[in-house]
Design a protein around this motif. Structure first.
Motif, PDB file in Angstrom:
ATOM      1  N   MET A   1       0.826  -0.984   0.117  1.00 13.38           N
ATOM      2  CA  MET A   1       0.309  -0.245   0.235  1.00 13.38           C
ATOM      3  C   MET A   1       1.147   0.874   0.201  1.00 13.38           C
ATOM      4  O   MET A   1       1.704   1.270   1.013  1.00 13.38           O
ATOM      5  N   GLY A   2       0.827   1.768  -0.825  1.00 13.21           N
ATOM      6  CA  GLY A   2       1.046   3.272  -1.039  1.00 13.21           C
ATOM      7  C   GLY A   2       1.325   4.402  -0.711  1.00 13.21           C
ATOM      8  O   GLY A   2       0.131   4.451   0.326  1.00 13.21           O
ATOM      9  N   TRP A   3       1.930   5.238   0.165  1.00 14.15           N
ATOM     10  CA  TRP A   3       1.512   6.551   1.411  1.00 14.15           C
ATOM     11  C   TRP A   3       0.451   7.143   0.047  1.00 14.15           C
ATOM     12  O   TRP A   3       0.337   7.752   0.968  1.00 14.15           O
ATOM     13  N   LEU A   4       0.936   7.107  -1.335  1.00 16.07           N
ATOM     14  CA  LEU A   4       0.148   8.865  -2.195  1.00 16.07           C
ATOM     15  C   LEU A   4      -1.249   8.666  -2.050  1.00 16.07           C
ATOM     16  O   LEU A   4      -2.645   8.416  -1.621  1.00 16.07           O
ATOM     17  N   PHE A   5      -1.316   7.082  -1.994  1.00 16.43           N
ATOM     18  CA  PHE A   5      -2.378   5.849  -2.101  1.00 16.43           C
ATOM     19  C   PHE A   5      -3.974   5.802  -0.812  1.00 16.43           C
ATOM     20  O   PHE A   5      -4.138   6.682  -0.893  1.00 16.43           O
ATOM     21  N   VAL A   6      -2.536   5.662   0.481  1.00 12.96           N
ATOM     22  CA  VAL A   6      -3.651   6.071   1.471  1.00 12.96           C
ATOM     23  C   VAL A   6      -3.606   7.781   2.228  1.00 12.96           C
ATOM     24  O   VAL A   6      -4.954   7.368   2.364  1.00 12.96           O
ATOM     25  N   LEU A   7      -2.633   8.529   1.972  1.00 10.96           N
ATOM     26  CA  LEU A   7      -3.576   9.754   2.195  1.00 10.96           C
ATOM     27  C   LEU A   7      -4.634  10.566   0.833  1.00 10.96           C
ATOM     28  O   LEU A   7      -5.541  10.821   1.140  1.00 10.96           O
ATOM     29  N   VAL A   8      -4.681   9.870  -0.243  1.00  9.99           N
ATOM     30  CA  VAL A   8      -5.279  10.180  -1.522  1.00  9.99           C
ATOM     31  C   VAL A   8      -6.766   9.529  -0.716  1.00  9.99           C
ATOM     32  O   VAL A   8      -8.081   9.986  -0.945  1.00  9.99           O
ATOM     33  N   MET A   9      -6.828   8.074  -0.135  1.00  9.76           N
ATOM     34  CA  MET A   9      -8.303   7.797  -0.521  1.00  9.76           C
ATOM     35  C   MET A   9      -8.610   7.881   1.204  1.00  9.76           C
ATOM     36  O   MET A   9      -9.794   8.088   1.652  1.00  9.76           O
ATOM     37  N   GLY A  10      -7.306   8.147   1.663  1.00  8.85           N
ATOM     38  CA  GLY A  10      -7.529   9.094   3.163  1.00  8.85           C
ATOM     39  C   GLY A  10      -8.420   9.644   3.393  1.00  8.85           C
ATOM     40  O   GLY A  10      -9.924  10.428   4.098  1.00  8.85           O
ATOM     41  N   VAL A  11      -8.445  10.949   2.493  1.00  9.40           N
ATOM     42  CA  VAL A  11      -9.036  12.176   2.716  1.00  9.40           C
ATOM     43  C   VAL A  11     -10.938  12.176   1.302  1.00  9.40           C
ATOM     44  O   VAL A  11     -11.594  12.462   2.831  1.00  9.40           O
TER      45      VAL A  11
END
Length: 83
Positions: A1-11
């Motif tokens: 799980m990439g950090w960019l994915f986590v940030l975008v999906m987190g928003v």
């Protein structure tokens, strides 16, 4: 799980979680909603993810977890709307 994915999906999931949570007219700050969404994504995809492509079960579980976290955060911070 990439950090960019986590940030975008987190928003995205944080906002969806706030929308799904009961009492959606609260004054929970946006940054706290995003943190709840990121926590929902990490837990939801960490436990129920792992397939290639879109994992719808993990997506919906992440929304539910984010909604639960938003409700908890709202009750802990004690910020309510004024009638």
């Amino acid at each position: 799980m990439g950090w960019l994915f986590v940030l975008v999906m987190g928003v995205i999931i944080g906002i969806l979680g706030k929308w799904v949570a009961p009492g959606g007219k609260d004054n929970t700050p946006l940054w706290l909603t995003v943190v709840c969404g990121i926590a929902g994504v990490i837990i939801g995809y960490g436990i129920f993810g792992g397939t290639k492509g879109i994992d719808w079960i993990a997506f919906f579980i992440s929304i539910v977890l984010a909604a639960v976290f938003v409700v908890i955060a709202t009750s802990v911070t004690g910020r309510r709307t004024r009638a």
